[in-house]
Design a protein around this motif. Sequence first.
Motif, PDB file in Angstrom:
ATOM      1  N   VAL A   1       0.829  -1.204   0.000  1.00 20.07           N
ATOM      2  CA  VAL A   1       0.000   0.000   0.000  1.00 20.07           C
ATOM      3  C   VAL A   1       0.869   1.262   0.000  1.00 20.07           C
ATOM      4  CG1 VAL A   1      -1.545   1.386   1.445  1.00 20.07           C
ATOM      5  CG2 VAL A   1      -2.097  -0.991   0.961  1.00 20.07           C
ATOM      6  N   ILE A   2       1.916   1.291   0.830  1.00 17.85           N
ATOM      7  CA  ILE A   2       2.762   2.492   0.899  1.00 17.85           C
ATOM      8  C   ILE A   2       3.432   2.762  -0.446  1.00 17.85           C
ATOM      9  CG2 ILE A   2       4.840   3.490   1.908  1.00 17.85           C
ATOM     10  CD1 ILE A   2       4.129   2.189   4.540  1.00 17.85           C
ATOM     11  N   VAL A   3       4.056   1.743  -1.043  1.00 20.86           N
ATOM     12  CA  VAL A   3       4.737   1.961  -2.316  1.00 20.86           C
ATOM     13  C   VAL A   3       3.730   2.286  -3.422  1.00 20.86           C
ATOM     14  CG1 VAL A   3       6.234   0.923  -4.057  1.00 20.86           C
ATOM     15  CG2 VAL A   3       6.667   0.493  -1.634  1.00 20.86           C
ATOM     16  N   TRP A   4       2.582   1.635  -3.402  1.00 21.74           N
ATOM     17  CA  TRP A   4       1.525   1.938  -4.368  1.00 21.74           C
ATOM     18  C   TRP A   4       1.146   3.420  -4.279  1.00 21.74           C
ATOM     19  CZ3 TRP A   4      -3.384  -1.717  -4.703  1.00 21.74           C
ATOM     20  CH2 TRP A   4      -4.050  -1.480  -5.895  1.00 21.74           C
ATOM     21  N   ASN A   5       0.997   3.906  -3.063  1.00 21.76           N
ATOM     22  CA  ASN A   5       0.603   5.305  -2.881  1.00 21.76           C
ATOM     23  C   ASN A   5       1.729   6.281  -3.205  1.00 21.76           C
ATOM     24  OD1 ASN A   5      -2.128   5.401  -2.286  1.00 21.76           O
ATOM     25  ND2 ASN A   5      -1.803   4.776  -0.158  1.00 21.76           N
ATOM     26  N   ILE A   6       2.975   5.899  -2.941  1.00 20.14           N
ATOM     27  CA  ILE A   6       4.095   6.761  -3.334  1.00 20.14           C
ATOM     28  C   ILE A   6       4.100   6.926  -4.855  1.00 20.14           C
ATOM     29  CG2 ILE A   6       6.610   6.948  -3.461  1.00 20.14           C
ATOM     30  CD1 ILE A   6       6.738   5.596  -0.721  1.00 20.14           C
ATOM     31  N   ARG A   7       3.850   5.841  -5.569  1.00 23.47           N
ATOM     32  CA  ARG A   7       3.796   5.897  -7.018  1.00 23.47           C
ATOM     33  C   ARG A   7       2.599   6.708  -7.506  1.00 23.47           C
ATOM     34  NH1 ARG A   7       5.929   1.748  -9.887  1.00 23.47           N
ATOM     35  NH2 ARG A   7       5.285   3.031 -11.677  1.00 23.47           N
ATOM     36  N   ARG A   8       1.477   6.605  -6.835  1.00 26.46           N
ATOM     37  CA  ARG A   8       0.272   7.322  -7.258  1.00 26.46           C
ATOM     38  C   ARG A   8       0.342   8.820  -6.936  1.00 26.46           C
ATOM     39  NH1 ARG A   8      -4.726   4.859  -7.905  1.00 26.46           N
ATOM     40  NH2 ARG A   8      -5.703   6.408  -6.558  1.00 26.46           N
ATOM     41  N   ALA A   9       0.914   9.164  -5.788  1.00 22.55           N
ATOM     42  CA  ALA A   9       0.904  10.559  -5.339  1.00 22.55           C
ATOM     43  C   ALA A   9       2.181  11.310  -5.702  1.00 22.55           C
ATOM     44  CB  ALA A   9       0.675  10.619  -3.824  1.00 22.55           C
ATOM     45  N   GLY A  10       3.245  10.601  -6.075  1.00 23.85           N
ATOM     46  CA  GLY A  10       4.507  11.253  -6.389  1.00 23.85           C
ATOM     47  C   GLY A  10       5.511  11.100  -5.268  1.00 23.85           C
ATOM     48  N   ALA A  11       6.778  10.943  -5.633  1.00 22.45           N
ATOM     49  CA  ALA A  11       7.823  10.694  -4.636  1.00 22.45           C
ATOM     50  C   ALA A  11       7.951  11.834  -3.636  1.00 22.45           C
ATOM     51  CB  ALA A  11       9.164  10.466  -5.337  1.00 22.45           C
ATOM     52  N   GLU A  12       7.657  13.076  -4.078  1.00 20.59           N
ATOM     53  CA  GLU A  12       7.759  14.214  -3.160  1.00 20.59           C
ATOM     54  C   GLU A  12       6.670  14.200  -2.093  1.00 20.59           C
ATOM     55  OE1 GLU A  12       5.601  15.775  -6.852  1.00 20.59           O
ATOM     56  OE2 GLU A  12       6.973  14.177  -6.268  1.00 20.59           O
ATOM     57  N   ASN A  13       5.680  13.318  -2.262  1.00 20.62           N
ATOM     58  CA  ASN A  13       4.611  13.181  -1.273  1.00 20.62           C
ATOM     59  C   ASN A  13       4.758  11.885  -0.462  1.00 20.62           C
ATOM     60  OD1 ASN A  13       3.030  15.589  -1.927  1.00 20.62           O
ATOM     61  ND2 ASN A  13       2.651  14.574  -3.887  1.00 20.62           N
ATOM     62  N   THR A  14       6.000  11.401  -0.360  1.00 14.49           N
ATOM     63  CA  THR A  14       6.254  10.182   0.410  1.00 14.49           C
ATOM     64  C   THR A  14       5.765  10.309   1.848  1.00 14.49           C
ATOM     65  OG1 THR A  14       8.174   9.585  -0.935  1.00 14.49           O
ATOM     66  CG2 THR A  14       8.073   8.652   1.276  1.00 14.49           C
ATOM     67  N   ALA A  15       5.983  11.477   2.478  1.00 13.63           N
ATOM     68  CA  ALA A  15       5.550  11.666   3.868  1.00 13.63           C
ATOM     69  C   ALA A  15       4.040  11.541   3.994  1.00 13.63           C
ATOM     70  CB  ALA A  15       6.013  13.025   4.386  1.00 13.63           C
ATOM     71  N   ILE A  16       3.302  12.042   2.996  1.00 13.83           N
ATOM     72  CA  ILE A  16       1.842  11.929   3.019  1.00 13.83           C
ATOM     73  C   ILE A  16       1.433  10.461   2.941  1.00 13.83           C
ATOM     74  CG2 ILE A  16      -0.271  12.444   1.730  1.00 13.83           C
ATOM     75  CD1 ILE A  16       0.953  15.086   0.922  1.00 13.83           C
ATOM     76  N   ALA A  17       2.073   9.712   2.033  1.00 12.46           N
ATOM     77  CA  ALA A  17       1.759   8.295   1.879  1.00 12.46           C
ATOM     78  C   ALA A  17       2.033   7.517   3.163  1.00 12.46           C
ATOM     79  CB  ALA A  17       2.556   7.703   0.715  1.00 12.46           C
TER      80      ALA A  17
END
Length: 398
Positions: free
Chosen positions: A131-147
């Motif tokens: 889920v975390i990596v899926w969301n990093i890919r969906r939201a963008g690497a700069e939004n890793t903290a959000i994911a």
Amino acid sequence: MTAEETPVSSPTKRVLTVVLFNLLVYIVIGLPNAVLTIFVHHTLGYSTTIAGLAFSLQYLATFAARPSAGRLVDSIGPKPVVLGGLVTCLISGLLMIGAGWSGETPAVSLGILLLSRLFLGWAESWAATGVIVWNIRRAGAENTAIAISWNGICSYGGIALGAPIGAKLSQLPHPYGGIVSVGILSVILPLFGLALIGFYKGIKPLPSTEKPVPFTRALRLVLPHGMALAAGSIGFGAISSFLALYYAVLHWEGAATALSVFGIVFVVIRFFFASQIARRGGVFVAIVSLLIEAVGLACLAIFPSQGAALIGAALTGAGFSLLFPALGVLAVNSAGPQNRGAALGAYSIFIDLAIACSGLVLGQVIEFAGYKTMFGTTAVCCLVGVLISRSLGRKPAV
């Protein structure tokens, strides 16, 4: 940056649609938290050490499954890994039903229950990493903290939601009382997730001309951050494994409420204060978090009252809330974008191992020195984490 990684106007919306699967798994994880150790200790008649082991076995399985989760996310993409997590979560629920129905034969019941915990640990590892990596890919690497932050909100929010529900379900009359009804709901929730995930579009793994980073190297890259995380995770292990038993020993009501308070405070702090990581830096937030957690655990050690226990649980939840993302953003990015799964799996191992060991070791501390010493020991561990975090502040950013 690929098109799949390009952030949209609201990356949070993209994160929330996928993080639902993690919420379902963590509700299942939370369901037995207020009843599992009591079932093993009181119903089956085993020691607090065995009860702690039964709880911690889930995290040993999570620890063991992290390398495969990270490797598969990087090689086949996150969706199939999340799907596998949901399937193993369902199997865990079926086994829990079997453990409840075989309660009149303690050894058989315990064996089935331990197997259930192993499958649940596997489910946690695959679902959370995917889920975390899926969301990093969906939201963008700069939004890793959000994911990562929303993953934690749903994780511990799920535990907070599941604990009181599981406590209520355990009070149902025979043959559905105890952990049987908990197991039934633990089957229904992943079934819902499996029905839903078919409507989601998967994301292909990132192409790379470089050889994937070996897991041992990923582990070395995140070692200092992971050690600080582990020091604070022992307190979470104490709350999760033994708070319900602590209440039972003192003949207090409301263990499920205390566990829910821990989870609710965790979610509130993560929701409103996660932005402080970007503003003040991960090391600063980690140090403050560990100090708050130490105060909460000290309350449990020093003041043997229900009010102090509730305050201690709340402060522990507040302190533990931002620890993972505060140190995790640097850890996840340390191995490069094509190896985020490996870095996340390596970093997460430290929390798994800390919680897994805490159940067994802290159970021994309780048997020989009591609950006050156990909670005091976990507070000292948090202070050790403060020292490790201070040393991170003197190192260049990765």
